[in-house]
Design a protein around this motif. Structure first.
Motif, PDB file in Angstrom:
ATOM      1  N   SER A 287       0.820  -1.194   0.000  1.00 60.18           N
ATOM      2  CA  SER A 287       0.000   0.000   0.000  1.00 60.18           C
ATOM      3  C   SER A 287       0.856   1.247   0.000  1.00 60.18           C
ATOM      4  O   SER A 287       2.051   1.216   0.314  1.00 60.18           O
ATOM      5  CB  SER A 287      -0.922   0.007   1.224  1.00 60.18           C
ATOM      6  N   ALA A 288       0.232   2.376  -0.346  1.00 57.33           N
ATOM      7  CA  ALA A 288       0.951   3.649  -0.415  1.00 57.33           C
ATOM      8  C   ALA A 288       1.538   4.024   0.935  1.00 57.33           C
ATOM      9  O   ALA A 288       2.632   4.596   1.009  1.00 57.33           O
ATOM     10  CB  ALA A 288       0.006   4.746  -0.914  1.00 57.33           C
ATOM     11  N   SER A 289       0.835   3.704   2.017  1.00 59.22           N
ATOM     12  CA  SER A 289       1.330   4.060   3.346  1.00 59.22           C
ATOM     13  C   SER A 289       2.605   3.304   3.685  1.00 59.22           C
ATOM     14  O   SER A 289       3.524   3.857   4.301  1.00 59.22           O
ATOM     15  CB  SER A 289       0.252   3.802   4.408  1.00 59.22           C
ATOM     16  N   TRP A 290       2.694   2.036   3.267  1.00 57.28           N
ATOM     17  CA  TRP A 290       3.917   1.277   3.525  1.00 57.28           C
ATOM     18  C   TRP A 290       5.057   1.752   2.629  1.00 57.28           C
ATOM     19  O   TRP A 290       6.218   1.801   3.056  1.00 57.28           O
ATOM     20  CB  TRP A 290       3.666  -0.216   3.326  1.00 57.28           C
ATOM     21  N   LEU A 291       4.763   2.095   1.391  1.00 59.09           N
ATOM     22  CA  LEU A 291       5.797   2.633   0.505  1.00 59.09           C
ATOM     23  C   LEU A 291       6.341   3.949   1.052  1.00 59.09           C
ATOM     24  O   LEU A 291       7.539   4.233   0.964  1.00 59.09           O
ATOM     25  CB  LEU A 291       5.237   2.822  -0.904  1.00 59.09           C
ATOM     26  N   THR A 292       5.449   4.766   1.621  1.00 57.22           N
ATOM     27  CA  THR A 292       5.888   6.019   2.238  1.00 57.22           C
ATOM     28  C   THR A 292       6.800   5.743   3.428  1.00 57.22           C
ATOM     29  O   THR A 292       7.792   6.452   3.650  1.00 57.22           O
ATOM     30  CB  THR A 292       4.672   6.843   2.689  1.00 57.22           C
ATOM     31  N   LEU A 293       6.482   4.696   4.193  1.00 55.01           N
ATOM     32  CA  LEU A 293       7.335   4.310   5.321  1.00 55.01           C
ATOM     33  C   LEU A 293       8.702   3.852   4.832  1.00 55.01           C
ATOM     34  O   LEU A 293       9.737   4.232   5.402  1.00 55.01           O
ATOM     35  CB  LEU A 293       6.657   3.207   6.132  1.00 55.01           C
ATOM     36  N   TYR A 294       8.737   3.035   3.778  1.00 54.93           N
ATOM     37  CA  TYR A 294      10.020   2.589   3.228  1.00 54.93           C
ATOM     38  C   TYR A 294      10.877   3.782   2.798  1.00 54.93           C
ATOM     39  O   TYR A 294      12.086   3.822   3.049  1.00 54.93           O
ATOM     40  CB  TYR A 294       9.790   1.673   2.026  1.00 54.93           C
ATOM     41  N   LEU A 295      10.239   4.746   2.144  1.00 51.05           N
ATOM     42  CA  LEU A 295      10.968   5.929   1.698  1.00 51.05           C
ATOM     43  C   LEU A 295      11.490   6.724   2.887  1.00 51.05           C
ATOM     44  O   LEU A 295      12.637   7.212   2.871  1.00 51.05           O
ATOM     45  CB  LEU A 295      10.053   6.804   0.836  1.00 51.05           C
ATOM     46  N   ALA A 296      10.681   6.857   3.945  1.00 51.30           N
ATOM     47  CA  ALA A 296      11.095   7.602   5.135  1.00 51.30           C
ATOM     48  C   ALA A 296      12.303   6.941   5.800  1.00 51.30           C
ATOM     49  O   ALA A 296      13.243   7.625   6.237  1.00 51.30           O
ATOM     50  CB  ALA A 296       9.932   7.702   6.124  1.00 51.30           C
ATOM     51  N   ALA A 297      12.297   5.614   5.890  1.00 51.07           N
ATOM     52  CA  ALA A 297      13.420   4.903   6.494  1.00 51.07           C
ATOM     53  C   ALA A 297      14.681   5.049   5.640  1.00 51.07           C
ATOM     54  O   ALA A 297      15.786   5.246   6.167  1.00 51.07           O
ATOM     55  CB  ALA A 297      13.063   3.426   6.668  1.00 51.07           C
ATOM     56  N   CYS A 298      14.517   4.951   4.327  1.00 52.34           N
ATOM     57  CA  CYS A 298      15.676   5.088   3.439  1.00 52.34           C
ATOM     58  C   CYS A 298      16.238   6.509   3.476  1.00 52.34           C
ATOM     59  O   CYS A 298      17.453   6.706   3.339  1.00 52.34           O
ATOM     60  CB  CYS A 298      15.285   4.710   2.014  1.00 52.34           C
ATOM     61  N   LYS A 299      15.378   7.495   3.664  1.00 49.84           N
ATOM     62  CA  LYS A 299      15.869   8.877   3.777  1.00 49.84           C
ATOM     63  C   LYS A 299      16.684   9.060   5.051  1.00 49.84           C
ATOM     64  O   LYS A 299      17.650   9.828   5.066  1.00 49.84           O
ATOM     65  CB  LYS A 299      14.693   9.858   3.740  1.00 49.84           C
ATOM     66  N   LEU A 300      16.296   8.371   6.107  1.00 49.51           N
ATOM     67  CA  LEU A 300      17.099   8.420   7.331  1.00 49.51           C
ATOM     68  C   LEU A 300      18.461   7.771   7.096  1.00 49.51           C
ATOM     69  O   LEU A 300      19.496   8.309   7.498  1.00 49.51           O
ATOM     70  CB  LEU A 300      16.359   7.718   8.468  1.00 49.51           C
ATOM     71  N   LEU A 301      18.469   6.618   6.422  1.00 46.70           N
ATOM     72  CA  LEU A 301      19.729   5.962   6.095  1.00 46.70           C
ATOM     73  C   LEU A 301      20.569   6.830   5.163  1.00 46.70           C
ATOM     74  O   LEU A 301      21.796   6.913   5.310  1.00 46.70           O
ATOM     75  CB  LEU A 301      19.451   4.601   5.451  1.00 46.70           C
ATOM     76  N   ASP A 302      19.927   7.486   4.237  1.00 43.62           N
ATOM     77  CA  ASP A 302      20.617   8.407   3.326  1.00 43.62           C
ATOM     78  C   ASP A 302      21.288   9.536   4.113  1.00 43.62           C
ATOM     79  O   ASP A 302      22.430   9.910   3.840  1.00 43.62           O
ATOM     80  CB  ASP A 302      19.598   8.979   2.336  1.00 43.62           C
ATOM     81  N   LEU A 303      20.584  10.054   5.102  1.00 44.38           N
ATOM     82  CA  LEU A 303      21.118  11.165   5.889  1.00 44.38           C
ATOM     83  C   LEU A 303      22.318  10.736   6.731  1.00 44.38           C
ATOM     84  O   LEU A 303      23.345  11.429   6.761  1.00 44.38           O
ATOM     85  CB  LEU A 303      20.021  11.741   6.790  1.00 44.38           C
ATOM     86  N   VAL A 304      22.205   9.600   7.421  1.00 43.95           N
ATOM     87  CA  VAL A 304      23.293   9.205   8.329  1.00 43.95           C
ATOM     88  C   VAL A 304      24.547   8.780   7.565  1.00 43.95           C
ATOM     89  O   VAL A 304      25.657   8.825   8.108  1.00 43.95           O
ATOM     90  CB  VAL A 304      22.847   8.079   9.284  1.00 43.95           C
ATOM     91  N   THR A 305      24.395   8.339   6.312  1.00 49.65           N
ATOM     92  CA  THR A 305      25.573   8.022   5.504  1.00 49.65           C
ATOM     93  C   THR A 305      26.098   9.246   4.757  1.00 49.65           C
ATOM     94  O   THR A 305      27.204   9.219   4.217  1.00 49.65           O
ATOM     95  CB  THR A 305      25.258   6.918   4.482  1.00 49.65           C
ATOM     96  N   PHE A 306      25.288  10.307   4.732  1.00 49.30           N
ATOM     97  CA  PHE A 306      25.677  11.545   4.056  1.00 49.30           C
ATOM     98  C   PHE A 306      26.414  12.503   4.986  1.00 49.30           C
ATOM     99  O   PHE A 306      27.373  13.166   4.592  1.00 49.30           O
ATOM    100  CB  PHE A 306      24.420  12.223   3.497  1.00 49.30           C
ATOM    101  N   LEU A 307      25.983  12.565   6.242  1.00 43.21           N
ATOM    102  CA  LEU A 307      26.593  13.478   7.191  1.00 43.21           C
ATOM    103  C   LEU A 307      28.018  13.035   7.535  1.00 43.21           C
ATOM    104  O   LEU A 307      28.316  11.840   7.548  1.00 43.21           O
ATOM    105  CB  LEU A 307      25.761  13.545   8.478  1.00 43.21           C
ATOM    106  N   PRO A 308      28.906  13.986   7.825  1.00 40.67           N
ATOM    107  CA  PRO A 308      30.272  13.636   8.241  1.00 40.67           C
ATOM    108  C   PRO A 308      30.246  12.757   9.488  1.00 40.67           C
ATOM    109  O   PRO A 308      29.350  12.867  10.332  1.00 40.67           O
ATOM    110  CB  PRO A 308      30.910  15.000   8.534  1.00 40.67           C
ATOM    111  N   ALA A 309      31.240  11.890   9.602  1.00 45.52           N
ATOM    112  CA  ALA A 309      31.276  10.923  10.701  1.00 45.52           C
ATOM    113  C   ALA A 309      31.266  11.591  12.069  1.00 45.52           C
ATOM    114  O   ALA A 309      30.708  11.049  13.030  1.00 45.52           O
ATOM    115  CB  ALA A 309      32.500  10.018  10.560  1.00 45.52           C
ATOM    116  N   HIS A 310      31.848  12.783  12.195  1.00 46.34           N
ATOM    117  CA  HIS A 310      31.902  13.425  13.512  1.00 46.34           C
ATOM    118  C   HIS A 310      30.536  13.945  13.956  1.00 46.34           C
ATOM    119  O   HIS A 310      30.343  14.233  15.140  1.00 46.34           O
ATOM    120  CB  HIS A 310      32.920  14.571  13.505  1.00 46.34           C
TER     121      HIS A 310
END
Length: 439
Positions: free
Chosen positions: A282-305
């Motif tokens: 469903s669209a709600s689960w796809l939105t959840l998948y995208l939200a989780a991947c955006k969090l993963l995108d952010l933590v791998t994008f930000l500098p390690a410090h």
């Protein structure tokens, strides 16, 4: 000044009347833009310190004609909404004007359609919200109390779960926005309460809408809290990320017939628990998948410090990519042999091997998902220049296939060259995720 109410074309209204309304809206927008440019500075110059009380009556007269535009979130009114927001943001910086706008701003902030605006207007409302709570602790505590409510008591009493989930998601998003408007560590003293509210909402795994807002709040906290303030939250962040990755892995092994059947079930029950029925289409689960991947995108994008705690968990998601690191990490109390090959993404349980049992292998989630996507959708080639910016900037996806470029890129090399304005980049993406479509 033009009429305070703006409406779209309706049956029985002629084209000439619609055209006149559009012209009036344009004139009103120009007038409001001019007021936004000069009002705050002009009042500060014209009225000396001993006459600041006289500003109140004048501003009350002006703002009584401005607030109707701020309560109208329609597309036709958006230019007036933006100019009115700019006007209010400019005068809100002056302490002596608070009595003229704080109550109306408070009411608008609590409205259900508050986030229906453009990104430029959002910048003005970030200033407004910050000015609303910075100089008045009682107002801050009141807003925090409202946004941390578990849900309407009547909804819980009569068992209206769908409405309760919607209310919880709405409150969580408002809480995230409130934190987002503050300076770094401004809400640090409130972290125990914020963490408790997040934990409570995470117990409602049935609702992807609530979990989506939890992931949004995680991203806001990463940008508005120092690393030391988030240390105790990282086990929760990692656990929830792993849960969503596992859901995605399970879905990617479904056959086409299974997907058709489950998508029909999801249309009937979008809040089913993932362990009861796999209704992740469903669209709600796809939105959840995208939200989780955006969090993963952010933590791998930000500098390690900026995310030092995540460095202890990055191997779980992206695999091992540095042979100079220690050769083992504990999982479930045992040491795991880490592969020497940079491209390997599995970890072997040494305890099982020593006992003569079949070795238990842990496969990093990102390479595993990437492999399953390649098998299901075919191989994907990502542009070589996608090296620094956040990879996920869309607000919706239509299927898991839309996430394949992201997983392909992260799986190939999760360490990206760092932008000097990485925080600006992250804030821009977050702005677009906070606002809602204007109709």
């Amino acid at each position: 000044m033009a009429s305070d109410s703006m409406s779209s074309t309706a049956p029985g209204i002629s084209v000439d009347e619609t055209s006149t309304e559009e012209h009036e809206s344009e004139y009103t927008s120009h007038a409001l833009a001019l007021l936004a440019e000069v009002t705050a500075g002009l009042l500060d110059v014209v009225y000396p310190s001993e006459d600041k009380d006289k500003v109140t009556s004048l501003l009350n007269n002006i703002l009584s004609r401005v607030f109707p535009y701020l309560r109208n979130h329609s597309l036709l009114n958006m230019s007036c909404f933006q100019s009115s927001s700019k006007l209010l943001a400019s005068i809100s910086s002056y302490q002596y004007t608070r009595r003229t706008w704080r109550r109306d701003v408070y009411d608008i902030l609590l409205s259900a359609d508050f986030f229906k605006m453009d990104t430029q207007s959002l910048q003005f409302w970030k200033i407004l919200t910050d000015n609303l709570v910075t100089h008045e602790k009682a107002m801050l505590k009141d807003l925090l109390a409202k946004f941390m409510l578990a849900g309407n008591a009547a909804m819980q009493l009569f068992g209206n779960k769908d409405l309760e989930f919607v209310q919880r998601a709405h409150n969580l998003k408002k809480l995230s926005f409130l934190i987002y408007c503050g300076d770094l560590d401004y809400y640090k003293n409130y972290m125990p309460d914020i963490q408790e509210r997040l934990a409570e909402n995470l117990r409602l795994n049935q609702s992807p809408a609530v979990l989506t807002q939890v992931f949004l709040c995680f991203r806001v906290l990463l940008l508005r809290m120092s690393p030391s303030a988030l240390t105790s939250l990282w086990p929760t962040i990692v656990t929830e990320l792993v849960n969503v990755m596992v859901y995605m892995e399970d879905e990617l092994v479904l056959s086409d017939e299974d997907e058709i059947q489950l998508s029909r079930v999801s249309e009937l029950d979008s809040f089913s628990h993932p362990t009861d029925v796999n209704v992740h289409q469903s669209a709600s689960w796809l939105t959840l998948y995208l939200a989780a991947c955006k969090l993963l995108d952010l933590v791998t994008f930000l500098p390690a410090h900026l995310v030092p705690d995540f460095q202890h968990y990055v191997w779980m998601f992206c695999g091992v990519d540095d042979t100079n690191l220690e050769s083992s990490r504990p999982i479930n109390g045992h040491h795991q042999t880490r592969p020497a090959n940079k491209k390997e993404s599995t970890v072997i349980d040494e305890a099982s091997t020593a006992n003569g049992e079949t070795p238990i292998k842990f496969s990093a989630h990102v390479p595993n998902i990437c492999q399953r996507m390649s098998f299901k959708f075919g191989n994907h080639r990502f542009p070589a220049n996608q090296n620094a910016a956040l990879l996920l900037q869309q607000q919706t996806i239509s299927s898991l296939r839309d996430l394949q470029p992201f997983f392909s890129r992260i799986s190939a090399n999760h360490r990206r060259a760092q932008l000097c304005d990485h925080l600006k980049e992250a804030n821009l993406v977050l702005d677009n995720d906070i606002i809602e479509p204007v109709l």
